[in-house]
Design a protein around this motif. Sequence first.
Motif, PDB file in Angstrom:
ATOM      1  N   GLY A 113       0.813  -1.220   0.000  1.00 42.41           N
ATOM      2  CA  GLY A 113       0.000   0.000   0.000  1.00 42.41           C
ATOM      3  C   GLY A 113       0.842   1.265   0.000  1.00 42.41           C
ATOM      4  N   HIS A 114       0.144   2.402   0.118  1.00 39.52           N
ATOM      5  CA  HIS A 114       0.824   3.706  -0.007  1.00 39.52           C
ATOM      6  C   HIS A 114       1.272   4.229   1.352  1.00 39.52           C
ATOM      7  CE1 HIS A 114      -2.048   3.418  -3.448  1.00 39.52           C
ATOM      8  NE2 HIS A 114      -1.065   3.965  -4.135  1.00 39.52           N
ATOM      9  N   PHE A 115       1.874   3.379   2.165  1.00 38.00           N
ATOM     10  CA  PHE A 115       2.256   3.813   3.520  1.00 38.00           C
ATOM     11  C   PHE A 115       3.689   4.329   3.562  1.00 38.00           C
ATOM     12  CE2 PHE A 115      -1.440   1.237   4.756  1.00 38.00           C
ATOM     13  CZ  PHE A 115      -2.092   2.182   5.525  1.00 38.00           C
ATOM     14  N   ASP A 146       7.235  -4.718  -4.329  1.00 39.15           N
ATOM     15  CA  ASP A 146       7.035  -3.280  -4.462  1.00 39.15           C
ATOM     16  C   ASP A 146       5.844  -2.955  -5.349  1.00 39.15           C
ATOM     17  OD1 ASP A 146       9.374  -2.409  -3.017  1.00 39.15           O
ATOM     18  OD2 ASP A 146      10.594  -2.989  -4.750  1.00 39.15           O
ATOM     19  N   MET A 147       5.101  -1.906  -4.947  1.00 41.68           N
ATOM     20  CA  MET A 147       4.221  -1.241  -5.904  1.00 41.68           C
ATOM     21  C   MET A 147       5.100  -0.593  -6.970  1.00 41.68           C
ATOM     22  SD  MET A 147       1.326   0.958  -3.906  1.00 41.68           S
ATOM     23  CE  MET A 147      -0.308   0.311  -3.654  1.00 41.68           C
ATOM     24  N   VAL A 148       4.534  -0.395  -8.150  1.00 43.85           N
ATOM     25  CA  VAL A 148       5.291   0.261  -9.208  1.00 43.85           C
ATOM     26  C   VAL A 148       5.685   1.680  -8.753  1.00 43.85           C
ATOM     27  CG1 VAL A 148       3.164   1.035 -10.348  1.00 43.85           C
ATOM     28  CG2 VAL A 148       5.270   0.884 -11.650  1.00 43.85           C
ATOM     29  N   LYS A 157       7.379   5.952 -12.923  1.00 36.60           N
ATOM     30  CA  LYS A 157       6.952   6.629 -11.698  1.00 36.60           C
ATOM     31  C   LYS A 157       5.583   6.113 -11.256  1.00 36.60           C
ATOM     32  CE  LYS A 157       9.174  11.160 -11.762  1.00 36.60           C
ATOM     33  NZ  LYS A 157      10.301  10.841 -12.645  1.00 36.60           N
ATOM     34  N   HIS A 158       5.354   6.160  -9.954  1.00 38.04           N
ATOM     35  CA  HIS A 158       4.008   5.896  -9.462  1.00 38.04           C
ATOM     36  C   HIS A 158       3.101   7.052  -9.896  1.00 38.04           C
ATOM     37  CE1 HIS A 158       1.545   3.276  -7.016  1.00 38.04           C
ATOM     38  NE2 HIS A 158       0.883   4.354  -6.647  1.00 38.04           N
ATOM     39  N   PRO A 159       1.820   6.758 -10.206  1.00 39.86           N
ATOM     40  CA  PRO A 159       0.953   7.845 -10.658  1.00 39.86           C
ATOM     41  C   PRO A 159       0.804   8.956  -9.614  1.00 39.86           C
ATOM     42  CG  PRO A 159      -0.234   5.731 -10.562  1.00 39.86           C
ATOM     43  CD  PRO A 159       1.174   5.458 -10.200  1.00 39.86           C
ATOM     44  N   ASP A 160       0.506  10.100 -10.114  1.00 40.54           N
ATOM     45  CA  ASP A 160       0.251  11.271  -9.277  1.00 40.54           C
ATOM     46  C   ASP A 160      -1.243  11.295  -8.943  1.00 40.54           C
ATOM     47  OD1 ASP A 160      -0.552  13.873  -8.514  1.00 40.54           O
ATOM     48  OD2 ASP A 160       1.225  14.735  -9.478  1.00 40.54           O
ATOM     49  N   TRP A 161      -1.549  11.191  -7.668  1.00 40.80           N
ATOM     50  CA  TRP A 161      -2.947  11.092  -7.237  1.00 40.80           C
ATOM     51  C   TRP A 161      -3.782  12.270  -7.732  1.00 40.80           C
ATOM     52  CZ3 TRP A 161      -4.425   8.398  -2.232  1.00 40.80           C
ATOM     53  CH2 TRP A 161      -3.540   7.335  -1.978  1.00 40.80           C
ATOM     54  N   ASP A 162      -3.188  13.445  -7.742  1.00 43.29           N
ATOM     55  CA  ASP A 162      -3.968  14.643  -8.034  1.00 43.29           C
ATOM     56  C   ASP A 162      -4.100  14.907  -9.532  1.00 43.29           C
ATOM     57  OD1 ASP A 162      -4.325  15.166  -5.335  1.00 43.29           O
ATOM     58  OD2 ASP A 162      -2.390  16.175  -5.196  1.00 43.29           O
ATOM     59  N   GLY A 235      -7.846   6.020  -4.220  1.00 41.57           N
ATOM     60  CA  GLY A 235      -7.611   7.434  -4.396  1.00 41.57           C
ATOM     61  C   GLY A 235      -6.541   7.594  -5.439  1.00 41.57           C
ATOM     62  N   CYS A 236      -5.942   6.474  -5.768  1.00 44.54           N
ATOM     63  CA  CYS A 236      -4.792   6.478  -6.665  1.00 44.54           C
ATOM     64  C   CYS A 236      -5.159   5.727  -7.949  1.00 44.54           C
ATOM     65  CB  CYS A 236      -3.632   5.785  -5.976  1.00 44.54           C
ATOM     66  SG  CYS A 236      -2.146   5.748  -7.001  1.00 44.54           S
ATOM     67  N   PRO A 237      -4.699   6.205  -9.089  1.00 48.84           N
ATOM     68  CA  PRO A 237      -4.968   5.464 -10.332  1.00 48.84           C
ATOM     69  C   PRO A 237      -4.514   4.006 -10.285  1.00 48.84           C
ATOM     70  CG  PRO A 237      -4.152   7.656 -10.836  1.00 48.84           C
ATOM     71  CD  PRO A 237      -4.027   7.485  -9.334  1.00 48.84           C
ATOM     72  N   CYS A 238      -3.516   3.686  -9.472  1.00 46.88           N
ATOM     73  CA  CYS A 238      -3.036   2.299  -9.437  1.00 46.88           C
ATOM     74  C   CYS A 238      -4.073   1.360  -8.859  1.00 46.88           C
ATOM     75  CB  CYS A 238      -1.723   2.180  -8.662  1.00 46.88           C
ATOM     76  SG  CYS A 238      -1.869   2.059  -6.871  1.00 46.88           S
ATOM     77  N   GLU A 239      -5.013   1.879  -8.080  1.00 53.29           N
ATOM     78  CA  GLU A 239      -6.061   1.019  -7.538  1.00 53.29           C
ATOM     79  C   GLU A 239      -7.399   1.255  -8.242  1.00 53.29           C
ATOM     80  OE1 GLU A 239      -6.275   1.710  -3.283  1.00 53.29           O
ATOM     81  OE2 GLU A 239      -5.527   3.734  -3.499  1.00 53.29           O
TER      82      GLU A 239
END
Length: 385
Positions: A113-115, A146-148, A157-162, A235-239
């Motif tokens: 997760g995103h912790f 690892d998450m991407v 890069k991991h996606p930008d939530w915003d 909240g994240c595109p990855c999910e």
Amino acid sequence: VALGLASTVIAAGACKSSLPEPPANRAAWEARSEELREEIKERLGFTHLPERSPPEAVIWGRLEYSRGYTIENVYFESFPGFFVTGNLYRPVPADREAGDPPRSRAGILHTHGHFGAIGTLVRSRTSMIAACATLARMGAVVFTYDMVGFGDSQQMKHPDWDHDPPEKSIAATVQTWDSIRALDFLLSLPEVDPARVGITGPSGGGSQAMALTALDPRITASAPVVMVSHIKSGGCPCEMGYVPRELSDGTMEIAAMAAPRPQLVVSDGGDWTHDVPHVEFPFLREVYALYGAAGRVSNVHLLSEDHDYGPDKRAAVYPFFQQALDLDEQPPPDPHHFPPEDVTLPGDTLHAFDDDHPRPPHALMGADAVKAGLEAYLGVPLHLN
Ligand SMILES: [Zn+2]
């Protein structure tokens, strides 16, 4: 049988949401479940999966602890030119020389997760180590990856939530494919019993657990932590990238796709899982009851807790997997502060890549290269919407 959605207004708070009616019978649920599964596969680009072989993993840097487990660093190819990176926790057999008999160990995937800040090695956080180590001490072989864009997974890069809408990110596809390959890897280990295979993880890791369980029947028990909700799918595109549009407010039905396999939902009073005891869990139980398996889904609700991966969340998962995967009795509760007294992990110990084990030179670098490689592999264009 009509499978329409009933509009329901949730009394608590300002939230309105469409809640699915409990299915009328097992055939109705299986039709609905299959419809959702097909849409998830289409959104991810998994409509025509390529044939594949077990990954040829590089496993190195074995650390052995007196508490009865080892940690090794692992990398392997998810698809040509893209690497899954993680740690393998294994119990130390009672008779070291004999090793583990074939297929004698349960296997568990652990998703972090995103912790932690994007890019960091979240799987090296003490909460993550504690969860994996405890399950290994109970006799399971545990792989955490690892998450991407986190840890050693730095090919994109991991996606930008915003700023990255889910339909513009390939993160959900990459991460879900990584999960399928992580499962291929776990099952390629000779000691892992394919009849006892679980997945667990908190928050975005819970999203990964739900996605893999819904898609892959090889998962036999699932424990999504602080994520099953009828009002939020992430909240994240990855999910969110895998969630069918009509379900974008929540993942309750996706969690139900685990039925009738054993499932534990861990929830708390301080986030979007606050309604689980009286909304999501009763729905899940009704779906499981269609299989005569209402007792196989359970909920631990931590009313006074918030959105985290604290000791109580982790402690809920251990007895669930003990029963569902026939593990040994759980050891004394993991200390709130891990590592235990016999372990001090240097910051770089758990990396899958280092100077002596570098990322292979043919690795695709950058989102455009990864996307092109993945599209060629899957045989479909991504960006499905
Ligand atoms: Zn994410």
